[in-house]
Design a protein around this motif. Sequence first.
Motif, PDB file in Angstrom:
ATOM      1  N   PRO A   1       0.839  -1.213   0.000  1.00  0.00           N
ATOM      2  CA  PRO A   1       0.000   0.000   0.000  1.00  0.00           C
ATOM      3  C   PRO A   1       0.871   1.259   0.000  1.00  0.00           C
ATOM      4  O   PRO A   1       1.844   1.362   0.739  1.00  0.00           O
ATOM      5  CB  PRO A   1      -0.788  -0.125   1.313  1.00  0.00           C
ATOM      6  N   GLY A   2       0.523   2.185  -0.862  1.00  0.00           N
ATOM      7  CA  GLY A   2       1.265   3.439  -0.933  1.00  0.00           C
ATOM      8  C   GLY A   2       2.463   3.411  -1.852  1.00  0.00           C
ATOM      9  O   GLY A   2       3.074   4.453  -2.113  1.00  0.00           O
ATOM     10  N   LYS A   3       2.825   2.233  -2.353  1.00  0.00           N
ATOM     11  CA  LYS A   3       3.982   2.134  -3.239  1.00  0.00           C
ATOM     12  C   LYS A   3       3.566   2.364  -4.681  1.00  0.00           C
ATOM     13  O   LYS A   3       2.559   1.825  -5.150  1.00  0.00           O
ATOM     14  CB  LYS A   3       4.645   0.758  -3.099  1.00  0.00           C
ATOM     15  N   GLU A   4       4.346   3.172  -5.385  1.00  0.00           N
ATOM     16  CA  GLU A   4       4.030   3.490  -6.772  1.00  0.00           C
ATOM     17  C   GLU A   4       4.236   2.259  -7.671  1.00  0.00           C
ATOM     18  O   GLU A   4       5.247   1.561  -7.546  1.00  0.00           O
ATOM     19  CB  GLU A   4       4.913   4.629  -7.268  1.00  0.00           C
ATOM     20  N   PRO A   5       3.297   2.001  -8.573  1.00  0.00           N
ATOM     21  CA  PRO A   5       3.499   0.883  -9.518  1.00  0.00           C
ATOM     22  C   PRO A   5       4.600   1.211 -10.521  1.00  0.00           C
ATOM     23  O   PRO A   5       4.968   2.385 -10.696  1.00  0.00           O
ATOM     24  CB  PRO A   5       2.137   0.762 -10.210  1.00  0.00           C
ATOM     25  N   LEU A   6       5.136   0.192 -11.143  1.00  0.00           N
ATOM     26  CA  LEU A   6       6.185   0.393 -12.155  1.00  0.00           C
ATOM     27  C   LEU A   6       5.648   1.223 -13.315  1.00  0.00           C
ATOM     28  O   LEU A   6       4.511   1.014 -13.759  1.00  0.00           O
ATOM     29  CB  LEU A   6       6.663  -0.959 -12.684  1.00  0.00           C
ATOM     30  N   ASP A   7       6.465   2.149 -13.807  1.00  0.00           N
ATOM     31  CA  ASP A   7       6.036   2.913 -14.984  1.00  0.00           C
ATOM     32  C   ASP A   7       6.168   2.041 -16.234  1.00  0.00           C
ATOM     33  O   ASP A   7       6.789   0.975 -16.221  1.00  0.00           O
ATOM     34  CB  ASP A   7       6.848   4.210 -15.121  1.00  0.00           C
ATOM     35  N   TRP A   8       5.568   2.510 -17.310  1.00  0.00           N
ATOM     36  CA  TRP A   8       5.500   1.703 -18.536  1.00  0.00           C
ATOM     37  C   TRP A   8       6.874   1.406 -19.111  1.00  0.00           C
ATOM     38  O   TRP A   8       7.154   0.285 -19.546  1.00  0.00           O
ATOM     39  CB  TRP A   8       4.641   2.430 -19.572  1.00  0.00           C
ATOM     40  N   THR A   9       7.766   2.403 -19.104  1.00  0.00           N
ATOM     41  CA  THR A   9       9.115   2.215 -19.664  1.00  0.00           C
ATOM     42  C   THR A   9       9.863   1.121 -18.904  1.00  0.00           C
ATOM     43  O   THR A   9      10.529   0.266 -19.515  1.00  0.00           O
ATOM     44  CB  THR A   9       9.907   3.533 -19.609  1.00  0.00           C
ATOM     45  N   THR A  10       9.749   1.132 -17.575  1.00  0.00           N
ATOM     46  CA  THR A  10      10.432   0.118 -16.768  1.00  0.00           C
ATOM     47  C   THR A  10       9.841  -1.262 -17.016  1.00  0.00           C
ATOM     48  O   THR A  10      10.566  -2.258 -17.095  1.00  0.00           O
ATOM     49  CB  THR A  10      10.334   0.474 -15.269  1.00  0.00           C
ATOM     50  N   ARG A  11       8.535  -1.339 -17.157  1.00  0.00           N
ATOM     51  CA  ARG A  11       7.890  -2.635 -17.446  1.00  0.00           C
ATOM     52  C   ARG A  11       8.399  -3.221 -18.760  1.00  0.00           C
ATOM     53  O   ARG A  11       8.701  -4.414 -18.840  1.00  0.00           O
ATOM     54  CB  ARG A  11       6.362  -2.470 -17.503  1.00  0.00           C
ATOM     55  N   MET A  12       8.513  -2.386 -19.769  1.00  0.00           N
ATOM     56  CA  MET A  12       8.975  -2.881 -21.065  1.00  0.00           C
ATOM     57  C   MET A  12      10.464  -3.228 -21.029  1.00  0.00           C
ATOM     58  O   MET A  12      10.913  -4.168 -21.695  1.00  0.00           O
ATOM     59  CB  MET A  12       8.703  -1.847 -22.159  1.00  0.00           C
ATOM     60  N   LYS A  13      11.228  -2.496 -20.233  1.00  0.00           N
ATOM     61  CA  LYS A  13      12.651  -2.800 -20.058  1.00  0.00           C
ATOM     62  C   LYS A  13      12.817  -4.182 -19.428  1.00  0.00           C
ATOM     63  O   LYS A  13      13.663  -4.983 -19.860  1.00  0.00           O
ATOM     64  CB  LYS A  13      13.286  -1.731 -19.170  1.00  0.00           C
ATOM     65  N   ILE A  14      12.008  -4.465 -18.426  1.00  0.00           N
ATOM     66  CA  ILE A  14      12.077  -5.762 -17.743  1.00  0.00           C
ATOM     67  C   ILE A  14      11.635  -6.881 -18.678  1.00  0.00           C
ATOM     68  O   ILE A  14      12.292  -7.934 -18.770  1.00  0.00           O
ATOM     69  CB  ILE A  14      11.199  -5.733 -16.478  1.00  0.00           C
TER      70      ILE A  14
END
Length: 285
Positions: free
Chosen positions: A159-172
């Motif tokens: 709770p309260g933690k920011e989800p991964l942004d799109w660029t990071t998701r695609m990098k992973i």
Amino acid sequence: MSLFLCFRLKKNSSFKGSRSSWTNKGFGKQGKTLSFIRNMSRIIDRSKRRNISQVFTFRKLAVATKKFNPHCLVGEGGFGRVYKGYIGSIDQIVVVKQLDRNGLQGSREFFSEVLTLSLVQHSNLVKLIGYCADGDQRLLVYEFMASGSLENHLLDLRPGKEPLDWTTRMKIASGAAKGLEYLHDVADPQIIYRDFKASNILLDEDFNPKLSDFGLAKLGPIGGKEHVSTRVMGIYGYCAPEYQMTGQLTKKSDVYSFGVVFLEVISGRRVIDMSRPTEEQNLIH
């Protein structure tokens, strides 16, 4: 290089003895695991070892983890408990996985992981630093991945933690795909991962991904064969339907699992989520 030389087994080692002693110590009925290890050893003998691991004593790893202090515990899985530690002789922070003798994985998976990772080396595969086969203790020592697993940042978001942004998701996703591609098309012999899931994708401090946990990995088909016949292993939801039905394993089985994880990366949802309404419990459906 024979397997016994590879593992530096001495005459007074706990591995010494007849086939029955291997069976009694949990190495597989009728020496099946011993046969498996010998077969893997022959393949390594024919291949160039790229990643020769160090051998650690149990005592040294106990010191590294402050006697497996609960404060050093970073996770638990089918293999057993995972600890963060520091090994002074190599000046490196490490992760130590300790085999649970009553757990889901056994010595066969332990040796499979050591032998598999001795054949491969890639920036998107976790590095095995060493292992311990001291008495009845089985431990694996890896490089430390500071950001934990993809599952931690995608599916178990606090709770309260920011989800991964799109660029990071695609990098992973891209890096994980490169690791899988290396196993399938570059590694010699070919390796089928068989356990592609978010919890097995580890992330460094810059969120570069590395595949981990090769206990279920299998060597790909040889001699003109199109598949490897094996008992079905893996997590429900990630396994390819044809593999589940027939036990015939190919690299396409891994590609299916990658597709499932890619859906999770895009949506931020688990492939199977029983907390949702019935019609939404299976992400693929």
